[in-house]
Design an enzyme around this catalytic site. Sequence first.
Site, PDB file in Angstrom:
ATOM      1  N   ARG A  54       0.849  -1.201   0.000  1.00 23.56           N
ATOM      2  CA  ARG A  54       0.000   0.000   0.000  1.00 23.56           C
ATOM      3  C   ARG A  54       0.875   1.237   0.000  1.00 23.56           C
ATOM      4  O   ARG A  54       1.825   1.336   0.802  1.00 23.56           O
ATOM      5  CB  ARG A  54      -0.868  -0.013   1.250  1.00 23.56           C
ATOM      6  CG  ARG A  54      -1.833   1.130   1.368  1.00 23.56           C
ATOM      7  CD  ARG A  54      -2.543   0.995   2.727  1.00 23.56           C
ATOM      8  NE  ARG A  54      -3.644   1.881   2.857  1.00 23.56           N
ATOM      9  CZ  ARG A  54      -3.555   3.174   3.168  1.00 23.56           C
ATOM     10  NH1 ARG A  54      -2.367   3.714   3.383  1.00 23.56           N
ATOM     11  NH2 ARG A  54      -4.629   3.924   3.273  1.00 23.56           N
ATOM     12  N   PRO A  55       0.574   2.213  -0.889  1.00 22.51           N
ATOM     13  CA  PRO A  55       1.329   3.478  -0.838  1.00 22.51           C
ATOM     14  C   PRO A  55       1.172   4.121   0.533  1.00 22.51           C
ATOM     15  O   PRO A  55       0.070   4.135   1.096  1.00 22.51           O
ATOM     16  CB  PRO A  55       0.676   4.322  -1.931  1.00 22.51           C
ATOM     17  CG  PRO A  55       0.070   3.327  -2.872  1.00 22.51           C
ATOM     18  CD  PRO A  55      -0.381   2.178  -1.984  1.00 22.51           C
ATOM     19  N   ASN A  71       1.147   7.192   1.758  1.00 25.63           N
ATOM     20  CA  ASN A  71       0.349   8.398   2.019  1.00 25.63           C
ATOM     21  C   ASN A  71      -1.032   8.371   1.389  1.00 25.63           C
ATOM     22  O   ASN A  71      -1.705   9.391   1.346  1.00 25.63           O
ATOM     23  CB  ASN A  71       1.094   9.641   1.525  1.00 25.63           C
ATOM     24  CG  ASN A  71       2.333   9.906   2.338  1.00 25.63           C
ATOM     25  OD1 ASN A  71       2.398   9.589   3.515  1.00 25.63           O
ATOM     26  ND2 ASN A  71       3.337  10.474   1.722  1.00 25.63           N
ATOM     27  N   CYS A  72      -1.472   7.229   0.880  1.00 25.41           N
ATOM     28  CA  CYS A  72      -2.810   7.137   0.268  1.00 25.41           C
ATOM     29  C   CYS A  72      -3.841   6.814   1.327  1.00 25.41           C
ATOM     30  O   CYS A  72      -3.628   5.954   2.174  1.00 25.41           O
ATOM     31  CB  CYS A  72      -2.828   6.063  -0.817  1.00 25.41           C
ATOM     32  SG  CYS A  72      -2.005   6.569  -2.326  1.00 25.41           S
ATOM     33  N   LEU A  73      -4.969   7.505   1.250  1.00 29.64           N
ATOM     34  CA  LEU A  73      -6.079   7.263   2.191  1.00 29.64           C
ATOM     35  C   LEU A  73      -6.799   5.993   1.831  1.00 29.64           C
ATOM     36  O   LEU A  73      -6.858   5.529   0.777  1.00 29.64           O
ATOM     37  CB  LEU A  73      -7.042   8.454   2.159  1.00 29.64           C
ATOM     38  CG  LEU A  73      -6.421   9.801   2.494  1.00 29.64           C
ATOM     39  CD1 LEU A  73      -7.438  10.906   2.325  1.00 29.64           C
ATOM     40  CD2 LEU A  73      -5.879   9.816   3.914  1.00 29.64           C
TER      41      LEU A  73
END
Length: 108
Positions: free
Chosen positions: A103-104, A106-108
């Site tokens: 998962r990236p 800083n992605c919500l």
Amino acid sequence: MTNPNLPERNNEGFLEDPRAWTPAVAEIVARESGIELNDNHWEIIQFLRNFYKEHEMSPPSNRLFVKAVKEALGEDRGNSIYLMGLFPGTPAKTACRIAGLPRPTNCL
């Protein structure tokens, strides 16, 4: 998320081990998101897998994802409208999930 055809995944659907990824896994994960993969998707998936191999991380945010795609593949592919069309929702997160990457950050 349990699917007998998939390697172990976390509660958000990301593979626990990116090395367990195969194109067949990508097809299954994409279908779960309502995406039928075509050559445009595969180009971005391959870009992400190469990015991960080189940097040992997923692009940390949508903004950096778009910028990295733009630098590697040009303006027509490196824009958020194009990427959102391919990977609805949060493009970096959706694309990384399909590409079997973490998962990236800083992605919500």
